[in-house]
Scaffold this motif. Structure first.
Motif, PDB file in Angstrom:
ATOM      1  N   GLU B 105      -0.917  -6.354  12.023  1.00  0.00           N
ATOM      2  CA  GLU B 105       0.506  -6.141  11.458  1.00  0.00           C
ATOM      3  C   GLU B 105       0.381  -5.415   9.902  1.00  0.00           C
ATOM      4  O   GLU B 105       1.372  -4.523   9.797  1.00  0.00           O
ATOM      5  CB  GLU B 105       0.929  -7.427  11.548  1.00  0.00           C
ATOM      6  CG  GLU B 105       2.519  -7.410  11.216  1.00  0.00           C
ATOM      7  CD  GLU B 105       3.268  -8.515  11.056  1.00  0.00           C
ATOM      8  OE1 GLU B 105       4.289  -9.058  11.575  1.00  0.00           O
ATOM      9  OE2 GLU B 105       2.693  -9.685  10.237  1.00  0.00           O
ATOM     10  N   ARG B 106      -0.242  -6.044   9.125  1.00  0.00           N
ATOM     11  CA  ARG B 106       0.010  -5.640   7.591  1.00  0.00           C
ATOM     12  C   ARG B 106      -0.403  -4.240   7.406  1.00  0.00           C
ATOM     13  O   ARG B 106      -0.073  -3.338   6.648  1.00  0.00           O
ATOM     14  CB  ARG B 106      -0.964  -6.592   6.658  1.00  0.00           C
ATOM     15  CG  ARG B 106      -0.420  -8.113   6.560  1.00  0.00           C
ATOM     16  CD  ARG B 106       1.112  -8.036   5.989  1.00  0.00           C
ATOM     17  NE  ARG B 106       2.132  -8.477   6.913  1.00  0.00           N
ATOM     18  CZ  ARG B 106       3.526  -8.761   6.718  1.00  0.00           C
ATOM     19  NH1 ARG B 106       3.833  -8.639   5.425  1.00  0.00           N
ATOM     20  NH2 ARG B 106       4.106  -9.263   7.608  1.00  0.00           N
ATOM     21  N   ILE B 109       1.923  -1.722   8.769  1.00  0.00           N
ATOM     22  CA  ILE B 109       2.855  -1.620   7.856  1.00  0.00           C
ATOM     23  C   ILE B 109       2.746  -0.707   6.624  1.00  0.00           C
ATOM     24  O   ILE B 109       3.282   0.349   6.316  1.00  0.00           O
ATOM     25  CB  ILE B 109       3.493  -2.857   7.271  1.00  0.00           C
ATOM     26  CG1 ILE B 109       3.937  -3.714   8.330  1.00  0.00           C
ATOM     27  CG2 ILE B 109       4.548  -2.654   6.237  1.00  0.00           C
ATOM     28  CD1 ILE B 109       4.241  -5.054   7.923  1.00  0.00           C
ATOM     29  N   TYR B 110       1.550  -1.155   5.822  1.00  0.00           N
ATOM     30  CA  TYR B 110       1.215  -0.495   4.436  1.00  0.00           C
ATOM     31  C   TYR B 110       0.270   0.838   4.757  1.00  0.00           C
ATOM     32  O   TYR B 110       0.369   1.335   3.645  1.00  0.00           O
ATOM     33  CB  TYR B 110       0.763  -1.425   3.649  1.00  0.00           C
ATOM     34  CG  TYR B 110       1.647  -2.588   3.327  1.00  0.00           C
ATOM     35  CD1 TYR B 110       2.882  -2.462   2.567  1.00  0.00           C
ATOM     36  CD2 TYR B 110       1.712  -3.833   4.032  1.00  0.00           C
ATOM     37  CE1 TYR B 110       3.860  -3.248   2.334  1.00  0.00           C
ATOM     38  CE2 TYR B 110       2.485  -4.856   3.809  1.00  0.00           C
ATOM     39  CZ  TYR B 110       3.492  -4.529   2.863  1.00  0.00           C
ATOM     40  OH  TYR B 110       4.638  -5.751   2.847  1.00  0.00           O
ATOM     41  N   VAL B 113       0.616   4.718   6.996  1.00  0.00           N
ATOM     42  CA  VAL B 113       1.237   5.992   6.627  1.00  0.00           C
ATOM     43  C   VAL B 113       0.475   7.164   6.344  1.00  0.00           C
ATOM     44  O   VAL B 113       0.679   8.351   6.693  1.00  0.00           O
ATOM     45  CB  VAL B 113       2.187   5.488   5.565  1.00  0.00           C
ATOM     46  CG1 VAL B 113       3.155   6.848   5.371  1.00  0.00           C
ATOM     47  CG2 VAL B 113       2.954   4.458   6.149  1.00  0.00           C
ATOM     48  N   PRO B 166      -2.999   4.917  -5.153  1.00  0.00           N
ATOM     49  CA  PRO B 166      -2.475   3.778  -5.998  1.00  0.00           C
ATOM     50  C   PRO B 166      -2.635   2.359  -5.748  1.00  0.00           C
ATOM     51  O   PRO B 166      -3.244   2.195  -4.375  1.00  0.00           O
ATOM     52  CB  PRO B 166      -0.972   4.164  -6.125  1.00  0.00           C
ATOM     53  CG  PRO B 166      -0.731   4.738  -4.698  1.00  0.00           C
ATOM     54  CD  PRO B 166      -1.612   5.400  -4.069  1.00  0.00           C
ATOM     55  N   SER B 167      -2.440   1.514  -6.733  1.00  0.00           N
ATOM     56  CA  SER B 167      -2.648   0.042  -6.193  1.00  0.00           C
ATOM     57  C   SER B 167      -1.721  -0.077  -5.217  1.00  0.00           C
ATOM     58  O   SER B 167      -0.536  -0.072  -5.258  1.00  0.00           O
ATOM     59  CB  SER B 167      -2.616  -0.563  -7.371  1.00  0.00           C
ATOM     60  OG  SER B 167      -2.207  -1.950  -7.300  1.00  0.00           O
ATOM     61  N   TYR B 168      -1.937  -1.188  -4.163  1.00  0.00           N
ATOM     62  CA  TYR B 168      -1.104  -1.890  -3.329  1.00  0.00           C
ATOM     63  C   TYR B 168      -0.987  -3.407  -3.781  1.00  0.00           C
ATOM     64  O   TYR B 168      -0.517  -4.236  -3.045  1.00  0.00           O
ATOM     65  CB  TYR B 168      -1.655  -1.568  -1.870  1.00  0.00           C
ATOM     66  CG  TYR B 168      -0.997  -0.438  -1.680  1.00  0.00           C
ATOM     67  CD1 TYR B 168      -1.362   0.755  -1.801  1.00  0.00           C
ATOM     68  CD2 TYR B 168       0.198  -0.374  -0.552  1.00  0.00           C
ATOM     69  CE1 TYR B 168      -0.965   1.873  -1.442  1.00  0.00           C
ATOM     70  CE2 TYR B 168       0.760   0.813  -0.150  1.00  0.00           C
ATOM     71  CZ  TYR B 168       0.224   2.070  -0.553  1.00  0.00           C
ATOM     72  OH  TYR B 168       0.745   3.216  -0.074  1.00  0.00           O
ATOM     73  N   HIS B 170       0.772  -4.861  -5.868  1.00  0.00           N
ATOM     74  CA  HIS B 170       2.170  -5.067  -5.873  1.00  0.00           C
ATOM     75  C   HIS B 170       2.922  -5.382  -4.691  1.00  0.00           C
ATOM     76  O   HIS B 170       3.862  -5.998  -4.628  1.00  0.00           O
ATOM     77  CB  HIS B 170       2.988  -4.257  -6.905  1.00  0.00           C
ATOM     78  CG  HIS B 170       3.339  -3.091  -6.296  1.00  0.00           C
ATOM     79  ND1 HIS B 170       2.480  -2.190  -5.946  1.00  0.00           N
ATOM     80  CD2 HIS B 170       4.527  -2.690  -5.878  1.00  0.00           C
ATOM     81  CE1 HIS B 170       2.809  -1.040  -5.266  1.00  0.00           C
ATOM     82  NE2 HIS B 170       4.258  -1.072  -5.227  1.00  0.00           N
ATOM     83  N   GLU B 171       2.318  -4.965  -3.587  1.00  0.00           N
ATOM     84  CA  GLU B 171       2.875  -5.062  -2.305  1.00  0.00           C
ATOM     85  C   GLU B 171       2.484  -5.990  -1.179  1.00  0.00           C
ATOM     86  O   GLU B 171       2.946  -6.722  -0.565  1.00  0.00           O
ATOM     87  CB  GLU B 171       2.991  -3.582  -1.609  1.00  0.00           C
ATOM     88  CG  GLU B 171       3.664  -2.421  -2.379  1.00  0.00           C
ATOM     89  CD  GLU B 171       4.228  -1.441  -1.415  1.00  0.00           C
ATOM     90  OE1 GLU B 171       4.959  -1.990  -0.373  1.00  0.00           O
ATOM     91  OE2 GLU B 171       3.973  -0.158  -1.604  1.00  0.00           O
ATOM     92  N   ILE B 172       0.946  -6.204  -1.706  1.00  0.00           N
ATOM     93  CA  ILE B 172       0.375  -7.043  -0.756  1.00  0.00           C
ATOM     94  C   ILE B 172      -0.271  -8.276  -1.432  1.00  0.00           C
ATOM     95  O   ILE B 172      -0.743  -7.947  -2.332  1.00  0.00           O
ATOM     96  CB  ILE B 172      -0.877  -6.138   0.265  1.00  0.00           C
ATOM     97  CG1 ILE B 172      -0.075  -5.017   0.538  1.00  0.00           C
ATOM     98  CG2 ILE B 172      -1.464  -7.155   1.463  1.00  0.00           C
ATOM     99  CD1 ILE B 172      -1.079  -4.046   1.116  1.00  0.00           C
TER     100      ILE B 172
END
Lengths: 217, 216
Positions: B105-106, B109-110, B113, B166-168, B170-172
């Motif tokens: 699922e994650r 989403i991330y 793309v 870039p770094s993820y 901050h999102e995950i």
């Protein structure tokens, strides 16, 4: 002695009676139509500092809502993404675009972009996105077809009556929590889905609060 | 023009001018604004006191919130590295079907793309712009070099980014990063395996079922 009332005053009782009835109706119609949040709340679409298009990002590119609004499942506040999220892609994609200048400026200076908030519920009404998303209230139910909005507008009134409508009859609006971000789900919802929702509400003990302390503390 | 038609015109103007469902740049009218915007700052509101205009302040570097201390013991989980700095070879939490599903699922989403649903580097951003892309390439996961990397390396790339990615971080969150790592490993297995790797029941389903019909 002259007549006190002229002859045409005979019409006065009829005019008064129908005027009162019709005027009352007109007044009710006016208030019902123009003074309802459906009229003055829905459709608010302010200009944003960056011409961001949900129709492009969520619609055409098919990005999941949670890519940018990534705290929506854990937090009461569904965050507007920081400039960093924009720069994930726009560090290399469309780096020359004039429309994206405010994003690059914000990235360079550290000053946040001043997005205009559209869906503002008064501060004395507390709302939690996480509580709704995790039981399966889809984004679409409250925000409309965001994936088709070139410019976001408020699609629902967000009034208390509108909130309570769903809290009294949640089965019409729930869905599988795995599908919360799916757009276009509501159009395909069937009677069978609603029946499944009723069973799920029973099974999982989903009890949408209808008391004051739920939102107004 | 008679009075009557003037009146009809006025009614028509009010009626049409007030059509519901039209969009407008004018903010909603709230007659009583007493507590609509109270004198406190909520998440992501503006605060004119500070130079950058933001109410949310960045924590001072080096501060540690309660319950978030990173130690040698939780370094494998938090950093994907052991205490001496080497990548951890395997996901440090238990890999369960639930974790893999969460990871899928994650990932969808991330990561899809750019990396694509199959991890082949053919996501919408990579192949967009009329198939030309945007001047950067997304490597496929299905190379021997990437298969040979330790799990901690993938975790580190999610957390800190690499090259143009870039770094993820901050999102995950860390637990979800490990879920994604587990799912990426499963993706790699899926492209490098053969039918013999599958359990008997799945193999049977593959050999009999029409691949064009979704099985439920």
């Amino acid at each position: 002695m002259p007549q006190l009332f002229p002859r045409r005053a005979n019409a006065l009782p009829t005019v008064t009676l129908f005027g009162a009835l019709g005027g009352g109706l007109l007044l009710v119609a006016f208030v019902w139509y123009y003074l309802s949040p459906e009229f003055y709340e829905v459709g608010y679409a302010p200009e944003q500092p960056v011409p961001y298009s949900h129709a492009l990002h969520a619609g055409q590119l098919g990005m999941d809502c949670r890519y940018c609004h990534n705290h929506v499942e854990q937090s009461p506040h569904a965050n507007v993404p920081p400039t960093q999220t924009c720069m994930n892609c726009h560090g290399v994609v469309k780096t020359e675009s004039a429309a994206l200048l405010p994003v690059r400026e914000s990235w360079a200076t550290g000053v946040p972009i001043e997005w205009v908030k559209i869906h503002h519920v008064p501060d004395y009404a507390q709302f939690s996105h996480a509580a709704h998303v995790n039981v399966g209230v889809g984004c679409e139910s409250c925000h409309g077809r965001i994936d088709q909005m070139e410019v976001v507008y408020q699609a629902e009134p967000l009034s208390m009556g509108w909130c309570l409508e769903c809290h009294r009859q949640p089965e019409d609006h729930l869905r599988d929590p795995a599908l919360v971000t799916q757009m276009g789900y509501l159009e395909q919802m069937t009677e069978a889905d609603i029946q499944q929702n009723r069973e799920r509400i029973e099974r999982e003990g989903i009890k949408p609060p209808q008391n004051c302390s739920a939102c107004h503390y | 023009m008679t009075h009557r038609s003037l009146l009809a015109l006025a009614v028509l103007a009010v009626g049409l001018g007030g059509c519901r469902g039209m969009t407008s740049e004018a903010p909603p009218i709230h007659p009583n604004l007493n507590m609509d915007y109270v004198q406190r700052f909520e998440a992501q509101e503006a605060n004119p006191f500070f130079a950058d205009g933001a109410a949310m302040r960045t924590p001072v570097a080096g501060t540690v919130a309660r319950g978030q201390l990173k130690t040698a013991e939780n370094a494998p989980f938090e950093y994907g590295r052991t205490a001496d700095g080497a990548y951890v070879p395997e996901v440090p939490i238990e890999v369960t079907p639930a974790l893999l599903e969460r990871g899928q699922e994650r990932y969808n989403i991330y990561c899809t793309v750019c990396h694509g649903y199959a991890g082949d580097g053919r996501g919408i951003v990579a192949v967009g712009n009329g198939g030309l892309g945007y001047g950067f390439s997304v490597p496929s996961y299905h190379t021997d070099a990437l298969r040979a990397r330790p799990d901690g390396y993938i975790y580190d790339v999610i957390q800190n980014g690499i090259n143009t990615m870039p770094s993820y971080g901050h999102e995950i969150a860390p637990a979800d990063r490990w879920a994604v790592v587990a799912f990426v490993r499963a993706l790699q297995r899926s492209q490098a395996g053969s039918a013999a790797d599958l359990p008997e029941t799945e193999r049977e389903r593959l050999s009999t079922a029409n691949p064009n019909v979704r099985q439920n």
